[in-house]
Structures are given as structure tokens and as C-alpha cells.
Scaffold this active site. Structure first.
Site, mmCIF file in Angstrom:
data_model
loop_
_atom_site.group_PDB
_atom_site.id
_atom_site.type_symbol
_atom_site.label_atom_id
_atom_site.label_comp_id
_atom_site.label_asym_id
_atom_site.label_seq_id
_atom_site.Cartn_x
_atom_site.Cartn_y
_atom_site.Cartn_z
ATOM 1 C CE LYS A 39 -1.488 -3.904 3.174
ATOM 2 N NZ LYS A 39 -1.731 -5.137 2.420
ATOM 3 C CE1 TYR A 81 -3.720 -2.136 5.083
ATOM 4 C CE2 TYR A 81 -3.166 0.127 4.518
ATOM 5 C CZ TYR A 81 -3.591 -1.129 4.138
ATOM 6 O OH TYR A 81 -3.886 -1.377 2.823
ATOM 7 C CB SER A 87 -0.855 0.009 1.276
ATOM 8 O OG SER A 87 -1.445 1.282 1.466
HETATM 9 N N1 NAP Z 1 -8.756 -0.605 -1.438
HETATM 10 C C1 NAP Z 1 -7.703 0.174 -1.224
HETATM 11 O O1 NAP Z 1 -7.780 1.411 -1.265
HETATM 12 C C2 NAP Z 1 -6.357 -0.454 -0.943
HETATM 13 C C3 NAP Z 1 -5.216 0.372 -1.053
HETATM 14 C C4 NAP Z 1 -3.963 -0.181 -0.815
HETATM 15 C C5 NAP Z 1 -3.851 -1.515 -0.500
HETATM 16 N N2 NAP Z 1 -4.967 -2.303 -0.392
HETATM 17 C C6 NAP Z 1 -4.783 -3.705 -0.060
HETATM 18 O O2 NAP Z 1 -5.430 -4.511 -1.020
HETATM 19 C C7 NAP Z 1 -5.802 -5.747 -0.424
HETATM 20 C C8 NAP Z 1 -7.250 -6.051 -0.772
HETATM 21 O O3 NAP Z 1 -8.072 -5.011 -0.293
HETATM 22 P P1 NAP Z 1 -9.482 -4.649 -0.941
HETATM 23 O O4 NAP Z 1 -9.541 -3.184 -0.929
HETATM 24 O O5 NAP Z 1 -9.691 -5.387 -2.180
HETATM 25 O O6 NAP Z 1 -10.461 -5.204 0.205
HETATM 26 P P2 NAP Z 1 -11.920 -5.836 0.123
HETATM 27 O O7 NAP Z 1 -12.698 -5.314 -1.006
HETATM 28 O O8 NAP Z 1 -12.465 -5.714 1.507
HETATM 29 O O9 NAP Z 1 -11.635 -7.378 -0.188
HETATM 30 C C9 NAP Z 1 -10.879 -8.144 0.705
HETATM 31 C C10 NAP Z 1 -10.897 -9.597 0.263
HETATM 32 O O10 NAP Z 1 -10.063 -10.348 1.148
HETATM 33 C C11 NAP Z 1 -10.838 -11.289 1.919
HETATM 34 N N3 NAP Z 1 -10.291 -11.259 3.271
HETATM 35 C C12 NAP Z 1 -10.326 -10.243 4.146
HETATM 36 N N4 NAP Z 1 -9.679 -10.587 5.278
HETATM 37 C C13 NAP Z 1 -9.237 -11.850 5.110
HETATM 38 C C14 NAP Z 1 -8.511 -12.767 5.913
HETATM 39 N N5 NAP Z 1 -8.118 -12.434 7.144
HETATM 40 N N6 NAP Z 1 -8.234 -13.976 5.407
HETATM 41 C C15 NAP Z 1 -8.637 -14.335 4.163
HETATM 42 N N7 NAP Z 1 -9.316 -13.510 3.351
HETATM 43 C C16 NAP Z 1 -9.617 -12.288 3.818
HETATM 44 C C17 NAP Z 1 -12.279 -10.781 1.786
HETATM 45 O O11 NAP Z 1 -13.258 -11.811 1.925
HETATM 46 P P3 NAP Z 1 -13.856 -12.184 3.393
HETATM 47 O O12 NAP Z 1 -14.232 -10.895 4.045
HETATM 48 O O13 NAP Z 1 -15.007 -13.080 3.090
HETATM 49 O O14 NAP Z 1 -12.745 -12.877 4.079
HETATM 50 C C18 NAP Z 1 -12.263 -10.234 0.364
HETATM 51 O O15 NAP Z 1 -12.346 -11.272 -0.579
HETATM 52 C C19 NAP Z 1 -5.517 -5.603 1.073
HETATM 53 O O16 NAP Z 1 -4.281 -6.217 1.370
HETATM 54 C C20 NAP Z 1 -5.393 -4.110 1.265
HETATM 55 O O17 NAP Z 1 -4.544 -3.777 2.331
HETATM 56 C C21 NAP Z 1 -6.217 -1.791 -0.612
#
Ligand code: NAP
Length: 251
Positions: free
Chosen positions: A159, A155, A142
Site C-alpha cells: 500500500k 500488505y 490504506s
Molecule cells: N476494509 C478495510 O478496512 C480496508 C481498509 C483499507 C484499505 N482497504 C482496501 O480496499 C480495497 C477493497 O477492500 P474491501 O474491504 O472492500 O474488500 P472486500 O469487501 O473483500 O471486497 C473486495 C472486492 O474485490 C474483489 N477481489 C478480491 N480480490 C480480487 C482479485 N485478485 N482480482 C479481482 N477482484 C478481486 C472481490 O470479489 P471476488 O472475491 O469475487 O474477487 C470483491 O468484489 C482493497 O484494496 C483493500 O486493501 C480496505
């Protein structure tokens, strides 16, 4: 149009929605098969259906659970006979507030879910397939890991550790496996909703490219980092941020 089978297989953690799903979609679209994980069975089932039951399988579990890590890799080997790519995407950000008051138990949990899990999955894919046969790993970090990020410090620390984990693994697994990271800014998913809900235009205005990210932006980068087009890139963290870091010198 029918997609030609690439013969490659990817394990994408946390891929029932959001960025993980966007990555799985991009890989399936180029002909890969995918194993996707997530905690919720129903969401996982829906995602598999959308990706195509002949192209995807799901396995439910918590990313930090070592038995689940081993089972997910076993599932890939059973279903498809190989696991070329690992996308460490599952992550959590459960706490908001100053570092001075951060609950240390929560900080440990964030580290466990975001960092140790990624290492565990990498150990499993290395052992089961990649050590002998090669492949690539992409860790989803991130922008919070490459700069200070007020109120989400636990967080951000986790990261930042993923960025270094990427370098450690890239060094150790070379030349057979390339390991890179992607560091996104705000991407429109459930995870980040609170950062832009009801004020998207205002949030987007801070970005030189004039919009927030979407999962497809990250899917395209993951596709590149797991293709031969990135064959001489390893240990790097690709910041995908709509240009927001360009503002650092402004103001
Ligand atoms: N969105 C952003 O702005 C952003 C920016 C930078 C980095 N990221 C990173 O991108 C990654 C994905 O984020 P996202 O934004 O796509 O989130 P999201 O839409 O909430 O999706 C998260 C996915 O991971 C699963 N998940 C969550 N916690 C889990 C766990 N402990 N074990 C196994 N599966 C898990 C969720 O399903 P369940 O809830 O059913 O487990 C879902 O499929 C993360 O690592 C986040 O830190 C996101």
C-alpha cells in the site's frame, strides 16, 4: 428521482462488494456508468443488477491478469465508448505475522495483486482513452501504507507502493489526468471482518469519531476525487480514518 446522465464512465476494480461496490454506487448515483470487476461471476452479476443493468456492466477476472486488464478496458469502450475514471480498488491481504518470517513468495504475490495490477489497469485506460481525453484515477491504498502496521507488513509495503505509484502517475499523466489515492482505516467489509467481528463497539471506541468506516465513506471521497471539485488536486493521498491517526501522540 431520476438521475441526470453525467456522460462519464468509470472502471472500478474489485467492485462486487465492499468498498469497490460503495464507490460504484456513489458514481452511478451521480449519473456515471460503471464497469465493475471481481473474480466471482455470480457476485458480479448480483452487483450489476443492484446498480442497474443500464448503468453497469461486469467483467470477471483476476486483477493481476494482464489479459483481464485489457479486456476490462475493452469492455468499457465497447459498452459505453469511453473510460474517464479508473478506480484501482481490488486488493489482497492474505498473510498475518512478523516480517522476520514472511514468506517471500507471498510478499511477491501481494505486490503483484495490489500494485502491479493497478499500474497495468492505468496503462490500459491511459492508452485507450485518458491520454487523448483526460480523466482521473483513484488508487485505494490504506493507512497500513502510511505508517507501520504490525503483522500485516507485506500488505503495508504494497500500500505504501501504491502511494508512490499515485505520485509517479500524477506527475507523468499531468495535466490531462489527475491521480490521487485514498488511505482508509478499518471499513466494515468482508475483507476487514476479522478485525472487528464480535467486538465492534470495542474496536470503534479507538476512533475519535466513534465508529468504524463504511463503504459509503470511501464512495463519497472517490466521487469528489473524480469530480471537477477536486480539479486542482493531484498526487495526494487522502487519509480517511475516523480520526484514528490523531491518537498517535497519546499514551
Ligand atoms: N476494509 C478495510 O478496512 C480496508 C481498509 C483499507 C484499505 N482497504 C482496501 O480496499 C480495497 C477493497 O477492500 P474491501 O474491504 O472492500 O474488500 P472486500 O469487501 O473483500 O471486497 C473486495 C472486492 O474485490 C474483489 N477481489 C478480491 N480480490 C480480487 C482479485 N485478485 N482480482 C479481482 N477482484 C478481486 C472481490 O470479489 P471476488 O472475491 O469475487 O474477487 C470483491 O468484489 C482493497 O484494496 C483493500 O486493501 C480496505
Amino acid at each position: 428521482m431520476t438521475v441526470q446522465d453525467s456522460g462519464k464512465v468509470a472502471l472500478v476494480t474489485g467492485a462486487s462488494r465492499g468498498i469497490g461496490y460503495g464507490i460504484a454506487q456513489a458514481l452511478v448515483a451521480r449519473g456515471d456508468r460503471v464497469v465493475i470487476t471481481g473474480r466471482g461471476e455470480d457476485a458480479l452479476k448480483d452487483a450489476v443488477e443492484k446498480l442497474g443493468a443500464d448503468r453497469a456492466v461486469g467483467i470477471a477476472g483476476k486483477a493481476h491478469d494482464e489479459a483481464h486488464q485489457a479486456a476490462a478496458v475493452e469492455r468499457a469502450m465497447e459498452a459505453f465508448g469511453r473510460v474517464d475514471f479508473l478506480i484501482n480498488n481490488a486488493g489482497t491481504n492474505p498473510v498475518f505475522g512478523p516480517m522476520a518470517e514472511l514468506d517471500l513468495g507471498v510478499a511477491r504475490k501481494v505486490y503483484e495483486t495490489n500494485v502491479i495490477s493497478a499500474l497495468g489497469f492505468a496503462q490500459q485506460t491511459w492508452k485507450a482513452w485518458q491520454k487523448e481525453n483526460g480523466g482521473a484515477i483513484v488508487n485505494i491504498a490504506s493507512v497500513a501504507g502510511v505508517s507501520a502496521s504490525p503483522f500485516i507488513g507485506a500488505y503495508g509495503m504494497s500500500k505504501a507502493a501504491m502511494v508512490n505509484l499515485t505520485q509517479q502517475l500524477a506527475h507523468e499523466f499531468a495535466p490531462v489526468v489527475r491521480v490521487n489515492a485514498i488511505a482508509p482505516a478499518v471499513v466494515k467489509t468482508k475483507f476487514a471482518e476479522a478485525l472487528y467481528e464480535g467486538r465492534e463497539a470495542e474496536a470503534a471506541a479507538a476512533y475519535p469519531l466513534g465508529r468504524l468506516g463504511v463503504p459509503e465513506d470511501i464512495g463519497g471521497a472517490a466521487e469528489f476525487l473524480t469530480s471537477e471539485k477536486s480539479g486542482w488536486i493531484t498526487g495526494q493521498t487522502l487519509v480517511i480514518d475516523g480520526g484514528i491517526f490523531l491518537n498517535a501522540g497519546v499514551g
